[in-house]
Design a protein around this motif. Sequence first.
Motif, PDB file in Angstrom:
ATOM      1  N   PHE A  17       7.817   4.527  -8.449  1.00 45.70           N
ATOM      2  CA  PHE A  17       7.618   3.916  -9.342  1.00 45.70           C
ATOM      3  C   PHE A  17       8.675   4.464 -11.319  1.00 45.70           C
ATOM      4  CE2 PHE A  17       3.597   5.274  -7.461  1.00 45.70           C
ATOM      5  CZ  PHE A  17       3.001   3.919  -7.605  1.00 45.70           C
ATOM      6  N   THR A  18       9.865   4.577 -10.628  1.00 47.39           N
ATOM      7  CA  THR A  18      10.636   4.726 -12.246  1.00 47.39           C
ATOM      8  C   THR A  18      11.851   4.326 -11.734  1.00 47.39           C
ATOM      9  OG1 THR A  18      11.907   6.761 -10.732  1.00 47.39           O
ATOM     10  CG2 THR A  18       9.803   7.086 -12.280  1.00 47.39           C
ATOM     11  N   GLU A  19      12.616   3.806 -10.537  1.00 42.55           N
ATOM     12  CA  GLU A  19      13.621   2.814 -10.891  1.00 42.55           C
ATOM     13  C   GLU A  19      13.151   1.672  -9.156  1.00 42.55           C
ATOM     14  OE1 GLU A  19      16.573   5.496  -7.543  1.00 42.55           O
ATOM     15  OE2 GLU A  19      15.708   6.252  -9.202  1.00 42.55           O
ATOM     16  N   ASP A  20      14.443   1.116  -9.694  1.00 41.78           N
ATOM     17  CA  ASP A  20      13.598  -0.405  -8.619  1.00 41.78           C
ATOM     18  C   ASP A  20      14.413   0.310  -6.679  1.00 41.78           C
ATOM     19  OD1 ASP A  20      13.535  -2.439  -9.946  1.00 41.78           O
ATOM     20  OD2 ASP A  20      16.079  -3.312 -10.065  1.00 41.78           O
ATOM     21  N   LEU A  21      13.285   0.287  -5.772  1.00 45.91           N
ATOM     22  CA  LEU A  21      13.379   0.795  -4.356  1.00 45.91           C
ATOM     23  C   LEU A  21      14.715  -0.269  -3.488  1.00 45.91           C
ATOM     24  CD1 LEU A  21      12.485   2.648  -2.056  1.00 45.91           C
ATOM     25  CD2 LEU A  21      11.157   1.493  -1.878  1.00 45.91           C
ATOM     26  N   THR A  22      15.241  -0.005  -3.561  1.00 47.33           N
ATOM     27  CA  THR A  22      15.974  -0.869  -2.342  1.00 47.33           C
ATOM     28  C   THR A  22      16.992  -0.014  -0.741  1.00 47.33           C
ATOM     29  OG1 THR A  22      18.385   0.228  -3.328  1.00 47.33           O
ATOM     30  CG2 THR A  22      17.591  -1.442  -4.404  1.00 47.33           C
ATOM     31  N   LEU A  23      16.495  -0.777  -0.922  1.00 49.40           N
ATOM     32  CA  LEU A  23      16.374  -0.847   1.167  1.00 49.40           C
ATOM     33  C   LEU A  23      16.826  -1.766   1.957  1.00 49.40           C
ATOM     34  CD1 LEU A  23      12.328  -0.812   1.826  1.00 49.40           C
ATOM     35  CD2 LEU A  23      13.815   1.526   1.021  1.00 49.40           C
ATOM     36  N   THR A  24      17.974  -1.440   2.729  1.00 51.62           N
ATOM     37  CA  THR A  24      18.672  -2.609   4.272  1.00 51.62           C
ATOM     38  C   THR A  24      17.594  -2.017   5.339  1.00 51.62           C
ATOM     39  OG1 THR A  24      20.662  -2.083   2.447  1.00 51.62           O
ATOM     40  CG2 THR A  24      20.101  -2.835   5.048  1.00 51.62           C
TER      41      THR A  24
ATOM     42  N   LEU B 293       0.633  -1.020  -0.375  1.00 51.98           N
ATOM     43  CA  LEU B 293      -0.036  -0.096  -0.074  1.00 51.98           C
ATOM     44  C   LEU B 293       1.194   1.256   0.443  1.00 51.98           C
ATOM     45  CD1 LEU B 293      -2.682   0.565   0.275  1.00 51.98           C
ATOM     46  CD2 LEU B 293      -2.835   1.233   2.769  1.00 51.98           C
ATOM     47  N   PHE B 294       0.333   2.665  -1.057  1.00 50.37           N
ATOM     48  CA  PHE B 294       1.078   4.015  -1.038  1.00 50.37           C
ATOM     49  C   PHE B 294       0.470   4.560  -0.520  1.00 50.37           C
ATOM     50  CE2 PHE B 294       3.947   6.700  -3.945  1.00 50.37           C
ATOM     51  CZ  PHE B 294       4.369   7.013  -2.875  1.00 50.37           C
ATOM     52  N   SER B 295       1.108   5.843  -0.181  1.00 49.42           N
ATOM     53  CA  SER B 295       0.280   6.911  -0.094  1.00 49.42           C
ATOM     54  C   SER B 295       1.171   7.427  -0.381  1.00 49.42           C
ATOM     55  CB  SER B 295       0.477   6.778   1.787  1.00 49.42           C
ATOM     56  OG  SER B 295      -0.061   8.306   2.059  1.00 49.42           O
ATOM     57  N   SER B 296       1.050   8.073  -1.435  1.00 44.87           N
ATOM     58  CA  SER B 296       1.883   9.796  -2.506  1.00 44.87           C
ATOM     59  C   SER B 296       1.402  10.831  -1.535  1.00 44.87           C
ATOM     60  CB  SER B 296       1.149   9.758  -3.637  1.00 44.87           C
ATOM     61  OG  SER B 296       2.032  10.629  -4.300  1.00 44.87           O
TER      62      SER B 296
ATOM     63  N   VAL C  87       8.592   7.077   1.286  1.00 41.97           N
ATOM     64  CA  VAL C  87       9.235   6.462  -0.041  1.00 41.97           C
ATOM     65  C   VAL C  87       8.018   7.796  -0.899  1.00 41.97           C
ATOM     66  CG1 VAL C  87       9.048   4.965  -1.901  1.00 41.97           C
ATOM     67  CG2 VAL C  87       9.927   3.780   0.309  1.00 41.97           C
ATOM     68  N   THR C  88       9.025   8.259  -2.478  1.00 40.38           N
ATOM     69  CA  THR C  88       8.496   9.479  -2.901  1.00 40.38           C
ATOM     70  C   THR C  88       7.824   8.326  -3.543  1.00 40.38           C
ATOM     71  OG1 THR C  88       9.876   9.755  -4.660  1.00 40.38           O
ATOM     72  CG2 THR C  88      10.057  10.988  -2.069  1.00 40.38           C
ATOM     73  N   ALA C  89       6.885   9.149  -4.760  1.00 38.68           N
ATOM     74  CA  ALA C  89       6.863   8.011  -6.176  1.00 38.68           C
ATOM     75  C   ALA C  89       7.173   7.915  -6.940  1.00 38.68           C
ATOM     76  CB  ALA C  89       5.696   8.670  -6.614  1.00 38.68           C
ATOM     77  N   ASP C  90       8.198   8.924  -7.251  1.00 40.67           N
ATOM     78  CA  ASP C  90       9.371   8.724  -7.893  1.00 40.67           C
ATOM     79  C   ASP C  90      10.276   7.603  -7.256  1.00 40.67           C
ATOM     80  OD1 ASP C  90       8.903  10.317 -10.145  1.00 40.67           O
ATOM     81  OD2 ASP C  90      10.298  12.612  -8.929  1.00 40.67           O
ATOM     82  N   GLU C  91      10.559   7.448  -6.146  1.00 41.07           N
ATOM     83  CA  GLU C  91      11.394   6.384  -6.184  1.00 41.07           C
ATOM     84  C   GLU C  91      11.172   5.493  -6.391  1.00 41.07           C
ATOM     85  OE1 GLU C  91      13.498   8.114  -2.501  1.00 41.07           O
ATOM     86  OE2 GLU C  91      11.527   7.451  -1.553  1.00 41.07           O
TER      87      GLU C  91
END
Length: 209
Positions: free
Chosen positions: A149-156, A112-115, A143-147
């Motif tokens: 929807f436009t690229e892989d989102l990587t988290l540690t 679930l994402f809240s812009s 997380v932003t929408a750009d992060e």
Amino acid sequence: MRRSGRKTTKGRGVRVLTRAQRTTVLHRAAWMVAEINDAQPKCVEGVALLDRVADLVHIKAEPVPVAVAVQGPAGSCLLGEAVDGVIPVSAGGRVIRSPTTALWSGAGHLVLFSSEEKTLFDPTLDQVNPATGFARGALIMPVTADELFTEDLTLTVDEGVKVLYRAVRGDTSWRTAYNTTYARSGLSARTVARRALELEGFDEDLVPA
């Protein structure tokens, strides 16, 4: 009945709370949904329930189909064909692929994402716990929408556990089941929302039973 020590609000309706307060309630609800889900591979059900809670507390959010790769101390896990090959397998290591993603079309998981809040809520990621050692509970990240929807989102997270989200917006294979589950989750969502309000110190009657 209001219990002693609770923060009181005038009027009725959850809009008497600030947006920041309502967001805090949604964070609490995400952890509650994770507890209810108990690390099962039921992202459709979990996200539909949290989405309905978001509606009740007037936070705009949307379900997003993603493929996920998780690498942890116990091993690695892939949810969705769209992330095949993103985890290098060390000598003697292995990657578990979830059997529940066979009917998806590239994705294998929902979040679930809240812009407007710039927040990703994943109440069922801990389904990968047995394969990876990822901690139990919800994952909530700024997380932003750009992060997303436009690229892989990587988290540690959690002392070196690596998580990669890849949005697969073209995968609509989950939508029918999601809509049905969302429609049936009204009572459960009200129960979760009211309990989350109470646990955060607000009047649970701001959301009608």
